[in-house]
Motif scaffolding. Sequence first.
Motif, PDB file in Angstrom:
ATOM      1  N   LEU A 142       0.829  -1.199   0.000  1.00 25.69           N
ATOM      2  CA  LEU A 142       0.000   0.000   0.000  1.00 25.69           C
ATOM      3  C   LEU A 142       0.870   1.258   0.000  1.00 25.69           C
ATOM      4  O   LEU A 142       0.564   2.224  -0.697  1.00 25.69           O
ATOM      5  N   ALA A 143       1.946   1.232   0.757  1.00 27.51           N
ATOM      6  CA  ALA A 143       2.859   2.378   0.782  1.00 27.51           C
ATOM      7  C   ALA A 143       3.485   2.597  -0.592  1.00 27.51           C
ATOM      8  O   ALA A 143       3.621   3.740  -1.043  1.00 27.51           O
ATOM      9  N   LEU A 144       3.849   1.514  -1.285  1.00 26.38           N
ATOM     10  CA  LEU A 144       4.406   1.655  -2.633  1.00 26.38           C
ATOM     11  C   LEU A 144       3.394   2.250  -3.595  1.00 26.38           C
ATOM     12  O   LEU A 144       3.745   3.044  -4.464  1.00 26.38           O
ATOM     13  N   VAL A 145       2.134   1.888  -3.450  1.00 23.61           N
ATOM     14  CA  VAL A 145       1.090   2.428  -4.324  1.00 23.61           C
ATOM     15  C   VAL A 145       0.927   3.927  -4.077  1.00 23.61           C
ATOM     16  O   VAL A 145       0.852   4.727  -5.018  1.00 23.61           O
ATOM     17  N   ILE A 146       0.901   4.335  -2.816  1.00 21.60           N
ATOM     18  CA  ILE A 146       0.740   5.760  -2.484  1.00 21.60           C
ATOM     19  C   ILE A 146       1.949   6.555  -2.943  1.00 21.60           C
ATOM     20  O   ILE A 146       1.822   7.613  -3.568  1.00 21.60           O
ATOM     21  N   ILE A 147       3.133   6.053  -2.660  1.00 20.32           N
ATOM     22  CA  ILE A 147       4.353   6.729  -3.095  1.00 20.32           C
ATOM     23  C   ILE A 147       4.420   6.749  -4.624  1.00 20.32           C
ATOM     24  O   ILE A 147       4.867   7.719  -5.233  1.00 20.32           O
ATOM     25  N   GLY A 148       3.951   5.684  -5.245  1.00 20.02           N
ATOM     26  CA  GLY A 148       3.968   5.590  -6.701  1.00 20.02           C
ATOM     27  C   GLY A 148       3.153   6.665  -7.381  1.00 20.02           C
ATOM     28  O   GLY A 148       3.518   7.157  -8.450  1.00 20.02           O
ATOM     29  N   ALA A 149       2.026   7.038  -6.783  1.00 20.40           N
ATOM     30  CA  ALA A 149       1.207   8.097  -7.368  1.00 20.40           C
ATOM     31  C   ALA A 149       1.997   9.404  -7.441  1.00 20.40           C
ATOM     32  O   ALA A 149       1.995  10.089  -8.467  1.00 20.40           O
ATOM     33  N   ALA A 150       2.702   9.715  -6.366  1.00 18.60           N
ATOM     34  CA  ALA A 150       3.534  10.928  -6.362  1.00 18.60           C
ATOM     35  C   ALA A 150       4.716  10.769  -7.315  1.00 18.60           C
ATOM     36  O   ALA A 150       5.078  11.702  -8.034  1.00 18.60           O
ATOM     37  N   ALA A 151       5.293   9.595  -7.344  1.00 18.97           N
ATOM     38  CA  ALA A 151       6.451   9.356  -8.207  1.00 18.97           C
ATOM     39  C   ALA A 151       6.075   9.466  -9.681  1.00 18.97           C
ATOM     40  O   ALA A 151       6.862   9.959 -10.486  1.00 18.97           O
ATOM     41  N   ALA A 208       0.752  13.320 -20.127  1.00 20.20           N
ATOM     42  CA  ALA A 208      -0.098  12.142 -19.957  1.00 20.20           C
ATOM     43  C   ALA A 208      -1.309  12.525 -19.109  1.00 20.20           C
ATOM     44  O   ALA A 208      -1.251  13.455 -18.312  1.00 20.20           O
ATOM     45  N   SER A 209      -2.381  11.776 -19.295  1.00 25.01           N
ATOM     46  CA  SER A 209      -3.577  12.014 -18.502  1.00 25.01           C
ATOM     47  C   SER A 209      -3.322  11.575 -17.056  1.00 25.01           C
ATOM     48  O   SER A 209      -2.356  10.868 -16.759  1.00 25.01           O
ATOM     49  N   LEU A 210      -4.212  11.965 -16.166  1.00 25.09           N
ATOM     50  CA  LEU A 210      -4.055  11.620 -14.755  1.00 25.09           C
ATOM     51  C   LEU A 210      -4.040  10.107 -14.527  1.00 25.09           C
ATOM     52  O   LEU A 210      -3.162   9.607 -13.815  1.00 25.09           O
ATOM     53  N   PRO A 211      -4.970   9.332 -15.121  1.00 25.38           N
ATOM     54  CA  PRO A 211      -4.911   7.879 -14.903  1.00 25.38           C
ATOM     55  C   PRO A 211      -3.610   7.243 -15.418  1.00 25.38           C
ATOM     56  O   PRO A 211      -3.056   6.354 -14.770  1.00 25.38           O
ATOM     57  N   VAL A 212      -3.121   7.717 -16.554  1.00 24.41           N
ATOM     58  CA  VAL A 212      -1.863   7.179 -17.099  1.00 24.41           C
ATOM     59  C   VAL A 212      -0.699   7.553 -16.189  1.00 24.41           C
ATOM     60  O   VAL A 212       0.175   6.732 -15.906  1.00 24.41           O
ATOM     61  N   THR A 213      -0.685   8.786 -15.706  1.00 26.49           N
ATOM     62  CA  THR A 213       0.364   9.229 -14.792  1.00 26.49           C
ATOM     63  C   THR A 213       0.373   8.386 -13.522  1.00 26.49           C
ATOM     64  O   THR A 213       1.430   7.953 -13.061  1.00 26.49           O
ATOM     65  N   LEU A 214      -0.811   8.133 -12.960  1.00 28.84           N
ATOM     66  CA  LEU A 214      -0.901   7.310 -11.757  1.00 28.84           C
ATOM     67  C   LEU A 214      -0.460   5.883 -12.029  1.00 28.84           C
ATOM     68  O   LEU A 214       0.258   5.280 -11.234  1.00 28.84           O
ATOM     69  N   ALA A 215      -0.856   5.339 -13.179  1.00 34.39           N
ATOM     70  CA  ALA A 215      -0.466   3.969 -13.521  1.00 34.39           C
ATOM     71  C   ALA A 215       1.041   3.863 -13.702  1.00 34.39           C
ATOM     72  O   ALA A 215       1.671   2.908 -13.223  1.00 34.39           O
ATOM     73  N   ILE A 216       1.631   4.843 -14.370  1.00 37.40           N
ATOM     74  CA  ILE A 216       3.087   4.860 -14.549  1.00 37.40           C
ATOM     75  C   ILE A 216       3.774   4.893 -13.189  1.00 37.40           C
ATOM     76  O   ILE A 216       4.725   4.148 -12.936  1.00 37.40           O
ATOM     77  N   GLY A 217       3.287   5.748 -12.323  1.00 35.90           N
ATOM     78  CA  GLY A 217       3.903   5.874 -11.004  1.00 35.90           C
ATOM     79  C   GLY A 217       3.754   4.629 -10.160  1.00 35.90           C
ATOM     80  O   GLY A 217       4.709   4.188  -9.509  1.00 35.90           O
ATOM     81  N   ILE A 218       2.570   4.039 -10.155  1.00 36.72           N
ATOM     82  CA  ILE A 218       2.338   2.856  -9.333  1.00 36.72           C
ATOM     83  C   ILE A 218       3.144   1.675  -9.857  1.00 36.72           C
ATOM     84  O   ILE A 218       3.814   0.975  -9.091  1.00 36.72           O
TER      85      ILE A 218
END
Length: 79
Positions: A4-13, A25-35
Amino acid sequence: MQFLALVIIGAAAGFIATRLMRVEASLPVTLAIGILGALIGGFVLRALLALTGIAAGLVGAILGAMLLIWLYRSYLDRR
């Protein structure tokens, strides 16, 4: 809990990595890339380095996201 911590940090990353590599990139793509980058980078960084804590996870997440962007640009983005 660490996942869960990796997922949260991934969104910021993902946000940071897309800005560093100047990717629009769109928001969903950005979040997916980060996660996905956080999962890749977090696991690789833990295996390679003896660093602990959120700072190591964030660095790994950003590096993983940047690697994912590079792979996407190199092999999938054929415009």
